[in-house]
Design an enzyme around this catalytic site. Structure first.
Site, PDB file in Angstrom:
ATOM      1  NE  ARG A 196       2.264   4.299 -15.682  1.00  0.00           N
ATOM      2  CZ  ARG A 196       3.296   3.544 -16.371  1.00  0.00           C
ATOM      3  NH1 ARG A 196       4.514   3.367 -15.878  1.00  0.00           N
ATOM      4  NH2 ARG A 196       2.881   2.949 -17.239  1.00  0.00           N
ATOM      5  CG  HIS A 228       2.300   1.404 -23.388  1.00  0.00           C
ATOM      6  ND1 HIS A 228       1.935   1.301 -22.287  1.00  0.00           N
ATOM      7  CD2 HIS A 228       4.129   1.863 -23.425  1.00  0.00           C
ATOM      8  CE1 HIS A 228       2.504   2.450 -21.526  1.00  0.00           C
ATOM      9  NE2 HIS A 228       4.468   1.847 -22.009  1.00  0.00           N
ATOM     10  CB  CYS A 257      10.557   2.466 -17.798  1.00  0.00           C
ATOM     11  SG  CYS A 257      10.334   0.990 -15.881  1.00  0.00           S
TER      12      CYS A 257
HETATM   13  P1  HMG Z   1      10.185  -5.881  -3.588  1.00  0.00           P
HETATM   14  O1  HMG Z   1      11.400  -5.238  -2.385  1.00  0.00           O
HETATM   15  O2  HMG Z   1      10.555  -6.866  -3.649  1.00  0.00           O
HETATM   16  O3  HMG Z   1       8.855  -5.581  -2.147  1.00  0.00           O
HETATM   17  O4  HMG Z   1       9.343  -4.471  -4.057  1.00  0.00           O
HETATM   18  P2  HMG Z   1       8.659  -6.224  -0.926  1.00  0.00           P
HETATM   19  O5  HMG Z   1       7.530  -6.859  -0.757  1.00  0.00           O
HETATM   20  O6  HMG Z   1       9.377  -7.830  -0.506  1.00  0.00           O
HETATM   21  O7  HMG Z   1       8.513  -4.795   0.339  1.00  0.00           O
HETATM   22  C1  HMG Z   1       9.205  -4.364   0.327  1.00  0.00           C
HETATM   23  C2  HMG Z   1       9.588  -2.888   0.563  1.00  0.00           C
HETATM   24  O8  HMG Z   1       9.166  -2.367  -0.085  1.00  0.00           O
HETATM   25  C3  HMG Z   1       9.367  -2.655   1.915  1.00  0.00           C
HETATM   26  O9  HMG Z   1       8.799  -1.502   2.640  1.00  0.00           O
HETATM   27  C4  HMG Z   1       7.367  -3.240   1.634  1.00  0.00           C
HETATM   28  O10 HMG Z   1       6.188  -2.337   2.952  1.00  0.00           O
HETATM   29  C5  HMG Z   1       7.253  -1.859   0.404  1.00  0.00           C
HETATM   30  P3  HMG Z   1       9.981  -1.958   4.333  1.00  0.00           P
HETATM   31  O11 HMG Z   1       9.431  -3.043   5.043  1.00  0.00           O
HETATM   32  O12 HMG Z   1      11.249  -1.809   3.665  1.00  0.00           O
HETATM   33  O13 HMG Z   1      10.029  -0.373   4.119  1.00  0.00           O
HETATM   34  N1  HMG Z   1       6.114  -1.815  -0.456  1.00  0.00           N
HETATM   35  C6  HMG Z   1       5.476  -1.011  -1.280  1.00  0.00           C
HETATM   36  N2  HMG Z   1       5.405  -0.121  -0.402  1.00  0.00           N
HETATM   37  C7  HMG Z   1       4.486   1.121  -1.092  1.00  0.00           C
HETATM   38  N3  HMG Z   1       3.804   0.453  -2.636  1.00  0.00           N
HETATM   39  C8  HMG Z   1       4.040  -1.015  -2.747  1.00  0.00           C
HETATM   40  C9  HMG Z   1       4.054  -1.479  -2.248  1.00  0.00           C
HETATM   41  N4  HMG Z   1       4.903  -2.930  -1.677  1.00  0.00           N
HETATM   42  C10 HMG Z   1       6.058  -3.435  -0.947  1.00  0.00           C
HETATM   43  N5  HMG Z   1       2.995  -1.450  -3.867  1.00  0.00           N
HETATM   44  C11 HMG Z   1       8.131  -3.776  -5.217  1.00  0.00           C
HETATM   45  C12 HMG Z   1       8.755  -5.075  -5.414  1.00  0.00           C
HETATM   46  C13 HMG Z   1       6.987  -3.563  -7.166  1.00  0.00           C
HETATM   47  C14 HMG Z   1       6.738  -3.250  -4.744  1.00  0.00           C
HETATM   48  C15 HMG Z   1       9.257  -2.449  -6.812  1.00  0.00           C
HETATM   49  O14 HMG Z   1       9.722  -3.433  -7.177  1.00  0.00           O
HETATM   50  C16 HMG Z   1       8.711  -1.361  -7.400  1.00  0.00           C
HETATM   51  O15 HMG Z   1       7.662  -0.511  -6.960  1.00  0.00           O
HETATM   52  N6  HMG Z   1       8.737  -1.125  -8.199  1.00  0.00           N
HETATM   53  C17 HMG Z   1       8.489  -0.206  -9.239  1.00  0.00           C
HETATM   54  C18 HMG Z   1       8.102  -0.644 -10.277  1.00  0.00           C
HETATM   55  C19 HMG Z   1       7.655   0.438 -11.565  1.00  0.00           C
HETATM   56  O16 HMG Z   1       6.695   1.146 -10.634  1.00  0.00           O
HETATM   57  N7  HMG Z   1       7.951   0.842 -12.548  1.00  0.00           N
HETATM   58  C20 HMG Z   1       7.465   1.662 -13.232  1.00  0.00           C
HETATM   59  C21 HMG Z   1       6.336   1.200 -13.811  1.00  0.00           C
HETATM   60  S1  HMG Z   1       6.253   0.133 -15.287  1.00  0.00           S
HETATM   61  C22 HMG Z   1       6.758   0.851 -16.484  1.00  0.00           C
HETATM   62  O17 HMG Z   1       6.709   1.989 -16.507  1.00  0.00           O
HETATM   63  C23 HMG Z   1       5.875  -0.058 -18.199  1.00  0.00           C
HETATM   64  C24 HMG Z   1       4.394  -0.035 -18.525  1.00  0.00           C
HETATM   65  O18 HMG Z   1       4.889   1.807 -18.964  1.00  0.00           O
HETATM   66  C25 HMG Z   1       4.982  -0.386 -19.551  1.00  0.00           C
HETATM   67  C26 HMG Z   1       6.008  -0.439 -20.344  1.00  0.00           C
HETATM   68  O19 HMG Z   1       6.294   0.513 -21.468  1.00  0.00           O
HETATM   69  O20 HMG Z   1       6.736  -1.275 -20.420  1.00  0.00           O
HETATM   70  C27 HMG Z   1       3.569   0.293 -17.944  1.00  0.00           C
HETATM   71 MG    MG Z   2       5.665   2.222 -20.608  1.00  0.00          MG
END
Ligand code: HMG
Ligand code: MG
Length: 303
Positions: free
Chosen positions: A15, A207, A240
């Site tokens: 992931r 992490h 990220c």
């Molecule tokens: P948003 O644009 O605010 O969401 O995104 P929304 O609810 O307004 O929906 C907008 C569009 O997104 C719609 O589609 C929804 O269907 C779709 P449209 O009508 O425009 O075609 N949508 C989704 N599609 C699939 N799966 C979903 C989903 N939700 C809405 N769950 C959202 C909000 C959170 C979805 C967006 O900001 C996002 O996907 N962000 C990704 C963030 C991410 O994955 N970051 C990396 C992981 S975190 C990380 O790596 C840190 C960690 O490792 C710890 C560390 O190291 O700190 C964990």
């Molecule tokens: Mg991370």
């Protein structure tokens, strides 16, 4: 120094490791990576995330990957779910644990999940409830607990605040994440202490990204406090997309070597782990980002 007598590792390579790769990694390669990790003895694997494919295209094959892995009863498979839409899609794929992910810094919350910290808690609340109702465990990742790419230093009070909010909605355990790998041992300990205001030691994991080469030291510093759950990434993969410049997590190979040296058995076969890291690194066309893997691979060539 009293280090924990046991340590549990979650490999987040499939992931966190792959989410940042520009070239699409086929689902079959991701599945083989998961299989190799479990063959090496990993008991917890963060497989994928149910986020927007527009935001993170690499994770668009989440359901396909989850459907294709051959599961073992003693392995916990976790996935990221930022909102109810993601949770409902994830639920179809029967994860053992879902991960809601928030940030200790407002700016990172906005950039990563497009909402404020307070709004994120309201999005997580129904996810946590639905997961617990379905008998699925819930973890909370706390990003930027030491530093933020947009705000700079992050105070431990911010971490305590977020941990308290996550506890309040029923999140069972939390990750203290150094997203951009700027932490050093005492700073990381202060962030962990802040999480410990709301969670007990068994429910806090480390992490640590390794951008500044401190992640292994930070792991040891967390162990000094009694932390025994860590996330790491095979071959040091990771990053990220919304934390530019941050490199991968501490490599699982390096952590396992450290643990073996301390006489702590994490139940992992280091040779098989090195093979898993080489497998994915070969696919990505580069060398494993792990000193231990490099040393062991060189040694193999010499014998
Ligand atoms: P948003 O644009 O605010 O969401 O995104 P929304 O609810 O307004 O929906 C907008 C569009 O997104 C719609 O589609 C929804 O269907 C779709 P449209 O009508 O425009 O075609 N949508 C989704 N599609 C699939 N799966 C979903 C989903 N939700 C809405 N769950 C959202 C909000 C959170 C979805 C967006 O900001 C996002 O996907 N962000 C990704 C963030 C991410 O994955 N970051 C990396 C992981 S975190 C990380 O790596 C840190 C960690 O490792 C710890 C560390 O190291 O700190 C964990
Ligand atoms: Mg991370």
């Amino acid at each position: 120094m009293n280090y924990p007598t046991r340590v549990k590792l979650v490999d987040v390579g499939p992931r966190d490791g792959l989410q940042n790769e520009k070239t699409q990694v086929p689902a079959a390669v991701k599945v083989e990576l998961v299989h190799r990790l479990q063959d090496a003895g990993l008991k917890e694997i963060e497989v994928t995330s149910f986020v927007s494919p527009k935001w993170v295209p690499q994770m668009a094959d989440n359901a396909e990957v989850m459907a294709a892995i051959e599961r073992r009863a003693d392995v916990r498979y976790s996935v990221l779910t930022p909102n109810l839409q993601g949770f409902e899609a994830a639920l179809q794929t029967r994860p053992d644990e879902v991960v809601v992910f928030g940030a200790a810094s407002e700016a990172f919350s906005q950039k990563n999940i497009n909402c404020s910290i307070a709004e994120s808690i309201e999005r997580f609340r129904p996810v946590v409830q639905a997961a617990l109702d379905a008998g699925i465990a819930v973890r909370g990742a706390m990003s930027c607990t030491v530093g933020c790419p947009y705000e700079g230093d992050v105070a431990p009070e911010r971490v305590a605040y977020l941990a308290g909010l996550l506890k309040g909605i029923g999140v069972q355990r939390v990750d203290v994440a150094d997203t951009i790998g700027v932490g050093t041992p005492r700073k990381v300990q202060r962030a962990i202490d802040a999480a410990l205001q709301h969670y007990d030691i068994d429910s806090v994991s480390g992490h640590f990204h390794d951008t500044y080469g401190q992640a292994l030291s930070n792991t040891l510093a967390a162990m000094e406090l009694g932390v025994w759950n860590f996330q790491s990434s095979v071959a040091g993969l990771g990053g990220c997309p919304y934390a530019k410049g941050a490199t991968g997590n501490v490599s699982t190979e390096d952590v396992v070597y450290l643990l073996h040296g301390l006489g702590i058995d994490a139940g992992i076969d280091l040779d098989k782990l090195v093979d898993a890291g080489k497998f994915i690194s070969d696919f990505l066309g580069r060398k494993p980002n792990s000193r231990v893997a490099t040393a062991l691979l060189n040694k193999r060539q010499q014998t």
